[in-house]
Scaffold this motif. Structure first.
Motif, PDB file in Angstrom:
ATOM      1  N   MET A  87       0.990  -1.296   0.406  1.00 42.56           N
ATOM      2  CA  MET A  87       0.532   0.112   0.379  1.00 42.56           C
ATOM      3  C   MET A  87       0.687   1.067  -0.061  1.00 42.56           C
ATOM      4  O   MET A  87       1.787   1.422   1.002  1.00 42.56           O
ATOM      5  N   THR A  88       0.548   2.299  -1.131  1.00 42.59           N
ATOM      6  CA  THR A  88       1.234   3.082  -1.210  1.00 42.59           C
ATOM      7  C   THR A  88       0.592   4.621  -0.701  1.00 42.59           C
ATOM      8  O   THR A  88      -0.604   4.741  -0.518  1.00 42.59           O
ATOM      9  N   ALA A  89       1.577   5.528   0.991  1.00 46.37           N
ATOM     10  CA  ALA A  89       0.806   6.582   1.162  1.00 46.37           C
ATOM     11  C   ALA A  89       1.922   7.811   0.822  1.00 46.37           C
ATOM     12  O   ALA A  89       3.141   7.511  -0.395  1.00 46.37           O
ATOM     13  N   GLY A 136       0.855   7.085 -13.178  1.00 49.01           N
ATOM     14  CA  GLY A 136       1.633   6.806 -14.055  1.00 49.01           C
ATOM     15  C   GLY A 136       2.435   5.592 -13.703  1.00 49.01           C
ATOM     16  O   GLY A 136       1.558   4.992 -12.596  1.00 49.01           O
ATOM     17  N   THR A 137       2.931   4.301 -14.876  1.00 51.59           N
ATOM     18  CA  THR A 137       3.157   3.233 -14.147  1.00 51.59           C
ATOM     19  C   THR A 137       3.861   3.383 -12.682  1.00 51.59           C
ATOM     20  O   THR A 137       3.274   2.426 -11.170  1.00 51.59           O
ATOM     21  N   ASP A 138       4.908   4.103 -11.725  1.00 47.52           N
ATOM     22  CA  ASP A 138       5.554   4.169 -10.736  1.00 47.52           C
ATOM     23  C   ASP A 138       5.200   5.649 -10.193  1.00 47.52           C
ATOM     24  O   ASP A 138       5.745   5.717  -9.064  1.00 47.52           O
ATOM     25  N   GLN A 139       3.790   5.959 -10.636  1.00 54.21           N
ATOM     26  CA  GLN A 139       3.824   7.335 -10.277  1.00 54.21           C
ATOM     27  C   GLN A 139       2.914   8.028 -10.092  1.00 54.21           C
ATOM     28  O   GLN A 139       1.988   7.200 -10.333  1.00 54.21           O
ATOM     29  N   TYR A 140       2.532   8.902  -8.727  1.00 53.90           N
ATOM     30  CA  TYR A 140       1.276   9.337  -8.523  1.00 53.90           C
ATOM     31  C   TYR A 140       1.678  10.702  -7.932  1.00 53.90           C
ATOM     32  O   TYR A 140       2.442  10.996  -7.725  1.00 53.90           O
ATOM     33  N   TYR A 141       0.018  10.667  -7.384  1.00 56.25           N
ATOM     34  CA  TYR A 141      -0.344  12.333  -7.143  1.00 56.25           C
ATOM     35  C   TYR A 141      -0.770  12.419  -5.704  1.00 56.25           C
ATOM     36  O   TYR A 141      -1.926  11.852  -5.917  1.00 56.25           O
ATOM     37  N   CYS A 142      -0.912  13.344  -4.758  1.00 49.74           N
ATOM     38  CA  CYS A 142      -1.411  13.503  -3.380  1.00 49.74           C
ATOM     39  C   CYS A 142      -1.744  14.795  -3.661  1.00 49.74           C
ATOM     40  O   CYS A 142      -1.260  16.076  -3.612  1.00 49.74           O
ATOM     41  N   SER A 143      -2.989  14.854  -3.895  1.00 54.15           N
ATOM     42  CA  SER A 143      -4.142  16.004  -4.064  1.00 54.15           C
ATOM     43  C   SER A 143      -3.730  16.850  -2.512  1.00 54.15           C
ATOM     44  O   SER A 143      -4.400  17.702  -2.465  1.00 54.15           O
ATOM     45  N   LEU A 187       7.338   9.664  -6.774  1.00 56.69           N
ATOM     46  CA  LEU A 187       7.899   8.403  -8.196  1.00 56.69           C
ATOM     47  C   LEU A 187       8.247   7.527  -7.658  1.00 56.69           C
ATOM     48  O   LEU A 187       9.290   7.828  -6.603  1.00 56.69           O
ATOM     49  N   VAL A 188       8.255   6.341  -7.310  1.00 56.34           N
ATOM     50  CA  VAL A 188       8.641   5.532  -6.448  1.00 56.34           C
ATOM     51  C   VAL A 188       9.148   3.914  -7.452  1.00 56.34           C
ATOM     52  O   VAL A 188       8.772   3.621  -8.073  1.00 56.34           O
ATOM     53  N   ARG A 189      10.016   4.527  -7.270  1.00 54.65           N
ATOM     54  CA  ARG A 189      11.429   2.924  -8.052  1.00 54.65           C
ATOM     55  C   ARG A 189      11.482   1.980  -6.884  1.00 54.65           C
ATOM     56  O   ARG A 189      12.815   2.733  -5.709  1.00 54.65           O
ATOM     57  N   LYS A 215      10.964   9.961  -5.167  1.00 53.01           N
ATOM     58  CA  LYS A 215      11.555  10.933  -5.806  1.00 53.01           C
ATOM     59  C   LYS A 215       9.775  12.285  -5.778  1.00 53.01           C
ATOM     60  O   LYS A 215       8.575  11.268  -6.216  1.00 53.01           O
ATOM     61  N   ILE A 216      10.136  13.009  -5.185  1.00 52.83           N
ATOM     62  CA  ILE A 216       8.835  13.950  -5.334  1.00 52.83           C
ATOM     63  C   ILE A 216       9.103  15.066  -6.077  1.00 52.83           C
ATOM     64  O   ILE A 216      10.240  16.068  -6.052  1.00 52.83           O
TER      65      ILE A 216
END
Ligand SMILES: [Zn+2]
Length: 63
Positions: free
Chosen positions: A1-3, A16-23, A30-32, A37-38
């Motif tokens: 689970m990603t936070a 994206g594939t490993d990319q998330y957006y925090c509203s 980017l999670v690798r 990376k933020i």
């Protein structure tokens, strides 16, 4: 689970594939594997590296 690594909330969407957006923080990250990376999302839509010098506790969720 990603936070969100910035605020720790789960108010995130996958963009994206490993990319998330925090509203909550309006950042993308980017999670690798163990690397996160933020990025700030500028008003024109470009991404700039999140400033780690701001002493906000970067709370990387592990596991
Ligand atoms: Zn956040």
């Amino acid at each position: 689970m990603t936070a969100c690594p910035v605020c720790g909330q789960r108010t995130i969407g996958k963009v994206g594939t490993d990319q998330y957006y925090c509203s909550e923080c309006c950042v993308e990250f980017l999670v690798r594997g163990e690397n996160v990376k933020i990025f700030n999302v500028e008003t024109d839509g470009t991404l700039t590296l999140y400033n780690p010098l701001q002493d906000t506790a970067v709370n990387l969720q592990e596991g």
